[in-house]
Scaffold this motif. Structure first.
Motif, PDB file in Angstrom:
ATOM      1  N   LYS A  49      82.820   8.231   7.392  1.00 48.81           N
ATOM      2  CA  LYS A  49      83.848   7.205   7.304  1.00 48.81           C
ATOM      3  C   LYS A  49      84.395   6.952   8.701  1.00 48.81           C
ATOM      4  CE  LYS A  49      84.994   8.487   2.661  1.00 48.81           C
ATOM      5  NZ  LYS A  49      85.516   9.588   1.943  1.00 48.81           N
ATOM      6  N   GLY A  50      84.419   5.709   9.087  1.00 50.17           N
ATOM      7  CA  GLY A  50      85.023   5.360  10.367  1.00 50.17           C
ATOM      8  C   GLY A  50      84.040   5.407  11.513  1.00 50.17           C
ATOM      9  N   SER A  51      83.595   6.613  11.908  1.00 47.02           N
ATOM     10  CA  SER A  51      82.726   6.724  13.071  1.00 47.02           C
ATOM     11  C   SER A  51      81.270   6.528  12.671  1.00 47.02           C
ATOM     12  CB  SER A  51      82.905   8.112  13.706  1.00 47.02           C
ATOM     13  OG  SER A  51      82.574   9.118  12.777  1.00 47.02           O
ATOM     14  N   ALA A  52      80.449   6.279  13.674  1.00 50.01           N
ATOM     15  CA  ALA A  52      79.033   6.046  13.420  1.00 50.01           C
ATOM     16  C   ALA A  52      78.397   7.318  12.877  1.00 50.01           C
ATOM     17  CB  ALA A  52      78.342   5.627  14.713  1.00 50.01           C
ATOM     18  N   ALA A  53      77.644   7.174  11.803  1.00 50.89           N
ATOM     19  CA  ALA A  53      76.978   8.310  11.189  1.00 50.89           C
ATOM     20  C   ALA A  53      75.718   8.664  11.965  1.00 50.89           C
ATOM     21  CB  ALA A  53      76.632   7.981   9.740  1.00 50.89           C
ATOM     22  N   ALA A  54      75.283   9.902  11.802  1.00 48.83           N
ATOM     23  CA  ALA A  54      74.035  10.331  12.409  1.00 48.83           C
ATOM     24  C   ALA A  54      72.883   9.579  11.751  1.00 48.83           C
ATOM     25  CB  ALA A  54      73.863  11.832  12.219  1.00 48.83           C
ATOM     26  N   ALA A  55      71.890   9.254  12.548  1.00 46.60           N
ATOM     27  CA  ALA A  55      70.711   8.571  12.022  1.00 46.60           C
ATOM     28  C   ALA A  55      69.810   9.580  11.319  1.00 46.60           C
ATOM     29  CB  ALA A  55      69.952   7.911  13.171  1.00 46.60           C
ATOM     30  N   PRO A  56      69.042   9.127  10.326  1.00 42.30           N
ATOM     31  CA  PRO A  56      68.078  10.033   9.692  1.00 42.30           C
ATOM     32  C   PRO A  56      67.074  10.542  10.722  1.00 42.30           C
ATOM     33  CG  PRO A  56      68.303   8.008   8.420  1.00 42.30           C
ATOM     34  CD  PRO A  56      69.040   7.796   9.715  1.00 42.30           C
ATOM     35  N   LEU A  57      66.616  11.767  10.523  1.00 40.88           N
ATOM     36  CA  LEU A  57      65.647  12.385  11.419  1.00 40.88           C
ATOM     37  C   LEU A  57      64.257  11.857  11.096  1.00 40.88           C
ATOM     38  CD1 LEU A  57      65.301  14.595  13.614  1.00 40.88           C
ATOM     39  CD2 LEU A  57      64.922  16.207  11.736  1.00 40.88           C
ATOM     40  N   LEU A  58      63.560  11.359  12.094  1.00 46.64           N
ATOM     41  CA  LEU A  58      62.200  10.839  11.929  1.00 46.64           C
ATOM     42  C   LEU A  58      61.281  11.589  12.877  1.00 46.64           C
ATOM     43  CD1 LEU A  58      63.062   7.039  11.847  1.00 46.64           C
ATOM     44  CD2 LEU A  58      62.537   8.514   9.892  1.00 46.64           C
ATOM     45  N   LEU A  59      60.499  12.508  12.320  1.00 48.88           N
ATOM     46  CA  LEU A  59      59.592  13.310  13.126  1.00 48.88           C
ATOM     47  C   LEU A  59      58.169  12.813  12.935  1.00 48.88           C
ATOM     48  CD1 LEU A  59      61.072  16.835  12.351  1.00 48.88           C
ATOM     49  CD2 LEU A  59      61.430  15.450  14.396  1.00 48.88           C
ATOM     50  N   ALA A  60      57.487  12.553  14.028  1.00 46.14           N
ATOM     51  CA  ALA A  60      56.111  12.067  13.966  1.00 46.14           C
ATOM     52  C   ALA A  60      55.190  13.174  13.468  1.00 46.14           C
ATOM     53  CB  ALA A  60      55.660  11.603  15.347  1.00 46.14           C
ATOM     54  N   ALA A  61      54.172  12.778  12.725  1.00 43.19           N
ATOM     55  CA  ALA A  61      53.151  13.728  12.308  1.00 43.19           C
ATOM     56  C   ALA A  61      52.398  14.194  13.546  1.00 43.19           C
ATOM     57  CB  ALA A  61      52.202  13.068  11.321  1.00 43.19           C
ATOM     58  N   VAL A  62      52.030  15.493  13.567  1.00 47.38           N
ATOM     59  CA  VAL A  62      51.365  16.058  14.738  1.00 47.38           C
ATOM     60  C   VAL A  62      49.918  16.453  14.461  1.00 47.38           C
ATOM     61  CG1 VAL A  62      53.522  16.822  15.806  1.00 47.38           C
ATOM     62  CG2 VAL A  62      52.266  18.378  14.269  1.00 47.38           C
ATOM     63  N   ALA A  63      49.401  16.075  13.302  1.00 49.64           N
ATOM     64  CA  ALA A  63      47.997  16.329  12.929  1.00 49.64           C
ATOM     65  C   ALA A  63      47.695  17.820  12.792  1.00 49.64           C
ATOM     66  CB  ALA A  63      47.037  15.641  13.898  1.00 49.64           C
ATOM     67  N   HIS A  64      48.665  18.578  12.346  1.00 50.86           N
ATOM     68  CA  HIS A  64      48.470  19.986  11.987  1.00 50.86           C
ATOM     69  C   HIS A  64      49.197  20.162  10.664  1.00 50.86           C
ATOM     70  CE1 HIS A  64      49.008  24.323  11.873  1.00 50.86           C
ATOM     71  NE2 HIS A  64      47.973  24.404  12.696  1.00 50.86           N
ATOM     72  N   ALA A  65      48.458  20.490   9.608  1.00 51.01           N
ATOM     73  CA  ALA A  65      49.003  20.471   8.247  1.00 51.01           C
ATOM     74  C   ALA A  65      50.285  21.295   8.100  1.00 51.01           C
ATOM     75  CB  ALA A  65      47.950  20.941   7.249  1.00 51.01           C
ATOM     76  N   GLN A  66      50.291  22.524   8.599  1.00 51.58           N
ATOM     77  CA  GLN A  66      51.474  23.368   8.456  1.00 51.58           C
ATOM     78  C   GLN A  66      52.660  22.778   9.218  1.00 51.58           C
ATOM     79  OE1 GLN A  66      51.107  27.405   9.915  1.00 51.58           O
ATOM     80  NE2 GLN A  66      53.239  27.887   9.452  1.00 51.58           N
ATOM     81  N   MET A  67      52.428  22.351  10.447  1.00 55.94           N
ATOM     82  CA  MET A  67      53.528  21.788  11.238  1.00 55.94           C
ATOM     83  C   MET A  67      54.047  20.506  10.596  1.00 55.94           C
ATOM     84  SD  MET A  67      54.285  23.781  13.808  1.00 55.94           S
ATOM     85  CE  MET A  67      54.076  25.046  12.558  1.00 55.94           C
ATOM     86  N   ASP A  68      53.152  19.677  10.078  1.00 51.03           N
ATOM     87  CA  ASP A  68      53.588  18.441   9.431  1.00 51.03           C
ATOM     88  C   ASP A  68      54.414  18.738   8.179  1.00 51.03           C
ATOM     89  OD1 ASP A  68      52.480  16.835  11.388  1.00 51.03           O
ATOM     90  OD2 ASP A  68      50.623  16.485  10.275  1.00 51.03           O
ATOM     91  N   ARG A  69      54.007  19.742   7.385  1.00 51.85           N
ATOM     92  CA  ARG A  69      54.810  20.139   6.216  1.00 51.85           C
ATOM     93  C   ARG A  69      56.180  20.643   6.653  1.00 51.85           C
ATOM     94  NH1 ARG A  69      49.884  22.198   4.491  1.00 51.85           N
ATOM     95  NH2 ARG A  69      50.447  24.283   5.204  1.00 51.85           N
TER      96      ARG A  69
END
Length: 155
Positions: free
Chosen positions: A13-33
């Protein structure tokens, strides 16, 4: 493609909210999960601002860092194992520690400032907007700068 916590709502309320976190896929299944799990945990913190959601994000971040650093070691990525302090991953690992310290400071601040303190009071609004924005901004920067360096390079 990027992974990120979804959902609207939860904006401050009032101040700018944090943006959603957007993490790029790194082409490693465990890291992407794990990146997807981090994005979900970050979104919970962004929406709820509860001490429980901050602790969840901190726990998932610590586990992710340990797994990521083990992969660096296994693959000797950027000389992680062979070059010691001169490894190309040194600043990456240092940023892991800095983010953990930032999360720990926010947890401590919440615990010290909460009426019910360490008793587990996890009401929404306990974590400051500023702390949420700072932590999520650092996580986003980490993904954009550090994790982007190993896309497709960890087997």
């Amino acid at each position: 493609p990027a992974t990120g916590g979804g959902g609207g709502g939860g904006e401050g309320k009032g101040s700018a909210a944090a943006a959603p976190l957007l993490l790029a896929a790194v082409a490693h299944a465990q890291m992407d999960r794990e990146h997807e799990g981090l994005a979900d945990a970050a979104d919970a913190l962004r929406q709820q601002r509860s001490l429980a959601s901050l602790r969840r994000l901190r726990r998932e971040w610590a586990e992710h860092c340990a797994h990521e650093e083990a992969l660096f070691e296994q693959h000797d990525f950027a000389g992680h194992r062979s070059r010691g302090d001169l490894a190309g991953t040194a600043s990456h690992v240092k940023h892991h520690r800095a983010l953990l310290a930032s999360m720990d400071a926010a947890v401590q601040s919440c615990e010290e400032g909460a009426e019910c303190s360490r008793g587990g009071c996890c009401a929404p609004g306990l974590v400051s907007d500023e702390s949420v924005r700072r932590i999520l901004g650092e996580l986003q920067q980490h993904g954009d700068v550090y994790d982007a360096a190993y896309v497709g390079r960890l087997g």
